[in-house]
Design an enzyme around this catalytic site. Structure first.
Site, PDB file in Angstrom:
ATOM      1  N   HIS C  33       0.899  -1.465   0.355  1.00 59.34           N
ATOM      2  CA  HIS C  33      -0.183   0.291   0.248  1.00 59.34           C
ATOM      3  C   HIS C  33       0.779   0.789   0.203  1.00 59.34           C
ATOM      4  CE1 HIS C  33      -3.650  -1.661   0.482  1.00 59.34           C
ATOM      5  NE2 HIS C  33      -3.789  -2.987   1.663  1.00 59.34           N
ATOM      6  N   ASP C 208      -7.158   1.623   4.045  1.00 61.92           N
ATOM      7  CA  ASP C 208      -5.765   1.471   3.381  1.00 61.92           C
ATOM      8  C   ASP C 208      -5.274   2.030   3.021  1.00 61.92           C
ATOM      9  OD1 ASP C 208      -5.623  -0.712   5.196  1.00 61.92           O
ATOM     10  OD2 ASP C 208      -5.870  -2.665   3.437  1.00 61.92           O
TER      11      ASP C 208
END
Lengths: 317, 317, 317, 317, 317, 317
Positions: C33, C208
């Protein structure tokens, strides 16, 4: 070359007169169905160097036709309700319920073609309780139908023999054969129609592309049906127009991404970036860019990619 | 007393004139719907000592009304196709699809009453892709609906508040409230109708029993609809007549066992043996035998079991 | 160049400290991420010439993201049980059942995004009896949802108007907007949150990637929720960690083929053979190979195919 | 009078020889099927004052026959797998798949009787992909079937005309007509069998009660089939015996409550308390207590309630 | 080069003798399954310059194998009926119903492989009421199965541990592992078979490609089963031959388009136009054109595209 | 004798203190659960001649308990969401998803009892993707479950052996055994609990009636769980109180008809007319009218019908 402010949005195909009113170098964004248009209309597009984009030809990345698909979904669903209407006794009809009560054979609905129209028509027909048979030449499409509807639909390969047999016992026949940019073939012949039950109902939804039933000819919303060999024919070309509110909403949802792309980047850039939009272009800068249409009207084809000034970069990793 | 050869079978309730033509001591077997008949008609049955048996009152062993049920199944299914017809743009309608396309709110169908009509209407409406809400006073009926249709139907208790709220956002309202042998209550008031969307559609299927919508009044197959407060009202009393072929088959299937019983054993024996048939008797030998009807017309009631010469033996082990 | 014994497998994205501990020329295989990571972390990957492969970017042949998909399937299912928990009265909640009893409007669950998270959340929400609405910009995804769930789910195009309208009446809003390697857009604005019902629940699963609800900010498993404008916000970034046993099994199943390929053939060969694994590479030999990340942090992009020593042969017949 | 230790449990009906071996005043608990037994067997039960209880007659509170039902569920399911076996080419059969592939008409399975056997056979036939038609005289049973299987089954009223028509096009005919304690009627006549397709398959599951197909006669597991008019007949009386393990488990589950009741309280008390068990008694203390059997063999009937010493108290509030 | 009149159509793979009878430069169109053929057969194809096209290798545009798929759909459905037959007590079997009665654990069916055979076997097994587990190495195929059958099937990743565990408790194991043009791997080992329940049943449908169960070896329709470690093995190679009528119809439907293409345009043109047909070519003009087969028999491979005289034009816009 | 204005409506059972506060000749309308109340509470009802009507005992015409049913529907649905919560890792739990991802065995939910609680819990558990087993002593209830959920639920007869086996492999055990007005039996013994998996979860919903798990004891919403033999026990007596808003709406819907009947006609008339309401009366005019409760506390029973002044007329035709 094309000015984005000249974009003309239409819902139904232009009439001959409307073709005459188009401006030079205009962008025409509409259902076109050119294979059933007059040659003069096509010529007028070429002479005026109109960029004519047919909704029915625009492709999504997955090869589907997203604009046509929405209209097809509406037409397929409408078809069953319309058939139910003409099966009633009221208009000298068969007096048959398009549905199911215990202990009695339900109405038999035969659908020719397992594309979007056929599939959505099948869904509503099943949901209404009819006995539904779908015929298509493509086994994998029939397989897909069985996966969606499990054992609620009968499928048959669309051979002449199978079509003749199914049509003979049908209360309703839905013609739903659509070929990309081509005339629909006459899969249901006049001889088959002659064997049908009195006051059974044919809806030829492919009438936009010439019809897939030999005895069908376009009708209007005002006079939607005619009788031939005792069979009621419903052949209104633009069925979704009967539910204008829903059709407008659906069309807007599907068109919006394309319109925004043209508005934001200009026509050329939009055509460069969006292969699917490019597929919809029938005429561009005085040339016919669709091979099927060109062939039909005896014109030369040029590739749209050759006519655009710059090509998109290849995508890779 | 009654001669089985005098049995007269009818499908729709007799007209006033037909009541006049009945013979003395005839057996009349028909839909009767006496609560909405004229008093003179009832009096004529009594004077002529007709044994009048109403299809709509005959009970099966499980408490259901088997003849009425078949007609209700047909009416419930027809209702959705009829509503789809009147939602089209053609007749100055809303132009709304009674169905579902991705990304757009589908038509909202509100059904008042979760009996046979309501359940079959719900089935076809769900199958068509509409958003369906069913209201009923009886929780266990709503529970049964959820068991059949799982989460495809919304249910609400039929309070005044809930009805008003549902009707307000509906594209289609189906009135399907049937009480055994009683007038239907006006659950949808004129005030509620005023709040409805322009050109939305009401079908009052309980119009046979007086209607459950305050603004509804009987219409005919020739002139099936009228407009009130901008809402299209369809109130044809005998909807299954529109699909005569199916209705006749269905009625025959359901009636046959009773007719055979009368033909084989005579009327009295049949009434003795068959408690459910006895329930259908409205007049017998000059007396009214149905308490609800008697009360409505200010007549005396006599029990049919007191009027018959011999009673069936009790069944036991 | 890369030694396969230097392969480091991780489940959750490295912390800043962990980025500091990476060895020169190490292979890092983990959820990354990076768009929401700090620039220093990315720089550290580049300086140490780490080959960093993000699970969330690995593509299967059909274009899906198989590792992310498993985690998304878990998160989507969890979301509904978590929402049910926070709807209870106990924590000063709304006291609403995420389910359905006859005659009463069920809880309304609104899901923004029709990808894997949205679809699995919808499945459990439907199975629980809630009234479920899914919004997405892509019509074909909504169509797919309707094919799977038939008429048990309402779909809407994710316009600002439609989102605002749905959110206003929701008991639960699930943010499930995931864009490959990009920050999630704020589709639910603070103004929309203000219109929500008291003690309704928001779960922002796209936290996220920055979150798709304007008022959401990352929370922890220890303090999972906060209240804003009277609405309960649950924004724990790594929801599957709450079911560690299931998540580990699921991740192992999905990762195994890739790990075996690297172990058997070495990193370079694995990257050559497996286009999907190549898609997961964010940094390689000191270069950033992911255009979106490079753009975000103002870095140069190099194509991974240019950095590898040999290219796979073209496949053909 | 009866000693509970004399209880004899059997699974299949006693043979003539076994009837001879019964002791005086024994309790016989077994499938009996007396209507197709010899008169001497019944007489032997009477002379020896046996209390003979037929599993097939024991009723539950809801009117169902719980022991018979388990066996019927097994037989109904077996029927389809057995039919599939005899449709194969191997035994000079039709060579037809009892299933469904896209584009081809699936095998047609016709089931006469919509009771437990018919319903479970229909379930497996549908699950196998066959085209299934169920016929029954009782509309409400057909309605129930449509509620369970929705539109996956065709139902018809079991008139002679409908049966003849369905049988003619069938690949498989399942005879599943069971009347409580009576001989099954010959609903499929020899003339109808003559019209069937070559090497089509008849399974007459009602052969225990005499069979409902005119051409059927009992066969054995060793020689299960014979050919008549080119049609394969399978008429093994006790089909569940072919899956002995499952049948024993199923029977045990269903019998246990009754056996425990007799063991705990003695026969008389058990018969007093349990009306359903009482229904199963065919002979008691030298009298025939089942009216249908008595009539068949020209015996007097006595009510079991008159023969028991004390009656249960009425239940009330 | 090839004369279209030399086209030889076969259904089952040629025997050794039949290979000997082939003419020079003949076109052989048949199931071939060369990986399990003798080397001499392949050599004979090469020497005679036969163009051998294997049905099982022909690909549709979507990558499926349309001819094989029809046969697989038949085999998968047959498998369950065959298994039900061998579970019966009759042949010294387990005496277990392949179905479901309330309160008792149903038969457990374990299917190795989630392709067409596995999927159709699962469909019928579920429809029969069995408890069904499907194992496959590919998560996305298992996901697809869950989307079709919802929660009616259990899926497991096909690790050695999972297979061993599932097989141990199975009543039926279906081997349905098919790899394009390769031998099937032995996923069920002899040790696993030893742990199975007495008289449980194995059907190894991949026996055509060598079998995926270590203990299986080809059997014949005359002697279809053998017993090994107490487990019944059914390993007939060409299961659809048992339903010859259905198989012929199915094959005809699937083959017709290819045969017509060859008949209309000649072999070379058909191969040029149709990439999927080209995939089916194993030998052409004396060369082996299938890499897997070439590798297996130690032959050189040549690309079919290099052997054809002209290549199709690239399609583009 | 009773004044309708003295009607006291309560939701949860009165505390001991509240029993003390009741007025002479008051009408108490509440959940009572007297079998688990103190004897002094019952004596206080008798002394004060309270008419105590327990919601949990009121019967509908079909024998169902309509008020209890609504609460049971809520509790059954909540149970699954609560179980999902305690399966998470957060509270030192198993870390297991109550759901399903492809390729992995889903959580196993075992439900003891197939009544309303069991059925609604099964519905949500299935909808969540769990593997669900339901045990009940009554075969016909299990059959009904299979009809509703088809093959998505496993059913077993609730023998000690079957319960022990199911519990051993369960992630979640739901105790849902409710007997009308009796203490629940301990079907899950302490020995069985000892065999359960670490941190598996038991919800004993029958705790209101004493619990059906030997190790369970009532807990509170503040401290809902305790650990015993490593198993998490959740035994909050009044689960619907956790969703107060939904529970209140549901209760109101179900109670309204009874309250209106008492308000309109007075208590005595309501009891006369409504047999189901009469069933709910536990104490009346100083006598205990419920046999089970009387037996439990060693009191005399009197029939409510003997205590009322006038009896309803028999209904007949």
């Amino acid at each position: 070359m094309y000015n984005r402010s000249s974009l003309l949005l239409k819902v139904s195909p232009p009439t001959e007169k409307e073709y005459g009113l188009l401006a030079e170098s205009q962008i025409l964004f509409s259902f076109l169905h050119l294979p059933v248009a007059k040659k003069t209309s096509v010529e007028s597009l070429l002479e005026k160097k109109v960029c004519a984009i047919g909704y029915e030809l625009i492709e999504a990345e997955d090869g589907n036709l997203p604009i046509l698909q929405v209209m097809s979904e509406i037409a397929g669903q409408m078809a069953i309700h319309i058939a139910a209407h003409y099966l009633q006794s009221g208009d000298d009809g068969r007096g048959v319920l398009l549905g199911r009560i215990p202990g009695i054979a339900p109405a038999s609905v035969v659908i020719i073609g397992a594309g979007t129209v056929g599939r959505t028509a099948a869904r509503v027909a099943i949901g209404s309780g009819a006995e539904v048979t779908v015929l298509d030449k493509d086994l994998s499409r029939l397989r897909e139908l069985e996966n969606i509807f499990h054992h609620q639909v009968a499928t048959r390969v669309a051979t002449r023999y199978n079509i003749a047999r199914a049509v003979q016992f049908a209360d309703v026949v839905i013609g739903a054969v659509l070929l990309k940019g081509e005339r629909a073939p006459h899969l249901v012949t006049e001889d088959m129609v002659k064997t049908m039950k009195p006051r059974s109902v044919i809806l030829d939804i492919s009438i936009d592309q010439g019809g897939c039933v030999e005895t069908s000819r376009p009708t209007t919303i005002e006079n939607p049906v005619f009788l031939r060999h005792g069979v009621i024919h419903y052949c209104v070309p633009n069925i979704p127009a009967s539910v204008a509110r829903t059709a407008t909403n659906g069309l807007t949802n599907a068109l919006l991404p394309y319109v925004l792309e043209i508005a934001d980047h200009g026509l050329e850039a939009a055509l460069h970036q969006n292969r699917g939009l490019r597929q919809g272009v029938c005429t561009y800068d005085g040339s016919c860019t669709n091979p099927a249409i060109a062939k039909l009207f005896g014109l030369e084809t040029r590739k749209i990619s050759d006519l655009l000034f710059w090509m998109p970069e290849p995508q890779d990793i």
